[in-house]
Enzyme design. Structure first.
Site, PDB file in Angstrom:
ATOM      1  N   GLN A 165      -1.849  -2.753  -0.590  1.00 44.07           N
ATOM      2  CA  GLN A 165      -0.488  -2.222  -0.408  1.00 44.07           C
ATOM      3  C   GLN A 165      -0.499  -0.788   0.129  1.00 44.07           C
ATOM      4  OE1 GLN A 165       1.973  -2.891  -3.893  1.00 44.07           O
ATOM      5  NE2 GLN A 165       1.513  -5.084  -3.935  1.00 44.07           N
ATOM      6  N   GLU A 183       9.223  -5.293 -16.033  1.00 43.33           N
ATOM      7  CA  GLU A 183       9.350  -4.263 -14.997  1.00 43.33           C
ATOM      8  C   GLU A 183      10.773  -4.182 -14.455  1.00 43.33           C
ATOM      9  OE1 GLU A 183       6.871  -4.952 -11.545  1.00 43.33           O
ATOM     10  OE2 GLU A 183       7.407  -3.025 -10.641  1.00 43.33           O
ATOM     11  N   HIS A 223       3.744  -1.494 -16.594  1.00 45.58           N
ATOM     12  CA  HIS A 223       5.135  -1.047 -16.389  1.00 45.58           C
ATOM     13  C   HIS A 223       5.922  -0.906 -17.702  1.00 45.58           C
ATOM     14  CE1 HIS A 223       4.335  -1.269 -12.209  1.00 45.58           C
ATOM     15  NE2 HIS A 223       4.274  -2.581 -12.175  1.00 45.58           N
ATOM     16  N   ASP A 271      -0.716   1.591  -8.657  1.00 42.70           N
ATOM     17  CA  ASP A 271       0.011   0.363  -8.337  1.00 42.70           C
ATOM     18  C   ASP A 271       0.172   0.110  -6.833  1.00 42.70           C
ATOM     19  OD1 ASP A 271       1.416  -1.957  -8.650  1.00 42.70           O
ATOM     20  OD2 ASP A 271       3.234  -1.050  -9.447  1.00 42.70           O
TER      21      ASP A 271
HETATM   22 ZN    ZN Z   1       1.334  -4.088  -9.978  1.00 41.20          ZN
END
Ligand code: ZN
Length: 453
Positions: free
Chosen positions: A58, A234, A268, A319
């Protein structure tokens, strides 16, 4: 034997001066205050934490998801659609290049370990690679390049929601049933075992959405000694979906059904009622917080004050990797409490400043999240160490907890001068020793990806 000397260091006995640390085969062999300088000389030496939650790929999306889409209310869920589209193209070579780059950035930010929550397993469309664990192997190859300590968490992802629906097109690359996942886990475990001795292995059911209750037990027995990680509570929509399917809120269900203990790490936990916060804190489980990503995605604010008052354990992760910034993660966690409660320094105690309490909590919780013998400058631990530049203007004349407060609240990662992961001295003068090559490969990978975005 290698020696590292620090003008001041945070040891298990508190702050000590003129500390000489001896390294032997990647571990700390001795810690001696009041010593004459010898070996590598540093200013302020700290234990280096683990980055307890990351999805490496990501990193290449950072900055690409800030435009307004056709949807009138952009949200986590529209961000996820973009992420899935990105995943339609990414290749194993690109995964490796991106992972090496983000691991390098983690080291430069002061993290010694990458706990990789790895859910990208298959080819676009969902067909497995010839080697089922191909992309797990790529994460390991990246860690060989970057020198970071790796704890790999292969992720189990089976369903598209709590009603048991199949995976959407964007999720096909993640999916396995328990039988195929077990094979993937064994391959990945063998790769980790063949790596540096400090590397670790755990397991991660992705979330209650993606891991059916009936499979959770079997999945968590696949790494009997390692940490277990799972995304939890989350988003509001996720709470509603769990409530509709199980008749309980996510954390209520987890407490009643899974009897979590210290092996469990929940990512989270931004959507908890007070009784859930207190119950989960007392269970011994760790809350893995990713404050910069949680802010970026509009997840909500973790109740850190209530959690820490209940002696809950925390760890910090990057994350989505939109920013790799250790000091900023800790600052954001504290700032969010201030904004919500109209308070200041609520996480400090009479004995420890805010910076000291947050930093020590993150290094101790990060050690558990990585399943790694680390978390303090103590004999026998892996030599995971971070040295701040004592000549930085914000650290001039600072001692004790004021060092951590200045680093976290006034400074940033530019104060990070040296970083060691299990004794591997990967960052000197604030720069990774292999930065040029790793950065060139990353630029080539993202250029290809962005050209087709
Ligand atoms: Zn994650």
């Amino acid at each position: 034997m290698e020696h590292v000397w620090a003008r001041t260091a945070l040891t298990p006995a508190g702050w000590q001066d003129d500390v000489l640390i001896t390294l032997d085969a990647g571990r700390i062999a001795s810690v001696t205050p009041g010593s004459a300088p010898q070996g590598t000389r540093t200013g302020c030496l700290l234990p280096a934490p683990a980055n307890a939650h990351s999805h490496a790929f990501q990193r290449a999306m950072a900055g690409l998801t800030e435009r307004r889409g056709p949807n009138p209310s952009d949200s986590f869920w529209t961000w996820r659609q973009l992420m899935f589209r990105f995943l339609d193209r990414i290749t194993p070579e690109q995964v490796e290049a991106i992972a090496a780059f983000v691991q390098m950035e983690m080291l430069e930010a002061g993290y010694a370990t990458n706990v990789e929550f790895h859910y990208l397993h298959h080819q676009p469309g969902g067909t497995p690679y010839g080697r089922l664990s191909e992309l797990s192997q790529r994460i390991a190859e990246a860690a060989d390049q970057s020198g970071i300590g790796l704890t790999l968490l292969p992720v189990f992802y089976q369903t598209g929601g709590l009603d048991g629906r199949g995976l959407a097109p964007g999720q096909q690359r993640f999916g396995n049933d328990v039988a195929r996942f077990s094979v993937l886990v064994e391959e990945a475990r063998a790769r980790i075992a063949a790596g540096p001795k400090d590397w670790g292995f755990g397991i991660a059911p992705h979330s209650l959405r993606a891991a059916p209750a009936s499979a959770l037990h079997d999945v968590t027995t696949l790494a009997p000694d390692g940490p277990i990680h799972m995304h939890l509570a989350e988003q509001k929509a996720e709470v509603e979906e769990v409530l509709a399917a199980y008749g309980k809120r996510p954390v209520e269900w987890v407490l009643d059904t899974l009897s979590p203990d210290h092996r469990w790490h929940f990512i989270h936990c931004t959507q908890m009622e007070p009784h859930e916060t207190e119950g989960l804190a007392r269970s011994g489980a760790t809350a893995v917080l990713c404050p910069l990503t949680e802010a970026s995605l509009g997840d909500g604010i973790f109740d850190g004050v209530r959690w820490m008052n209940a002696n809950g354990r925390i760890a910090i992760g990057s994350d989505s990797n939109i920013r790799i910034a250790l000091a900023e993660e800790l600052r954001q966690l504290d700032t969010s409490q201030r904004l919500r409660d109209h308070s200041r320094a609520a996480l400090a105690t009479p004995e420890r400043s805010t910076g000291r309490r947050l930093f020590e909590a993150a290094i101790q919780g990060g050690a558990g999240a990585a399943g790694r013998q680390t978390g303090a400058l103590a004999v026998g631990n892996w030599a995971d160490m971070l040295a701040l530049d004592a000549n930085h203007p914000d650290l001039d004349g600072m001692n004790g907890d004021l060092i951590l407060d200045s680093y976290i609240f006034a400074g940033d990662d530019r104060m990070v001068h040296d970083v060691w992961s299990a004794g591997r001295h990967m960052v000197t003068q604030g720069r990774h020793i292999h930065r040029d090559g790793i950065e060139a490969a990353y630029r080539a990978a993202v250029r290809e990806l962005r050209a087709t975005a």
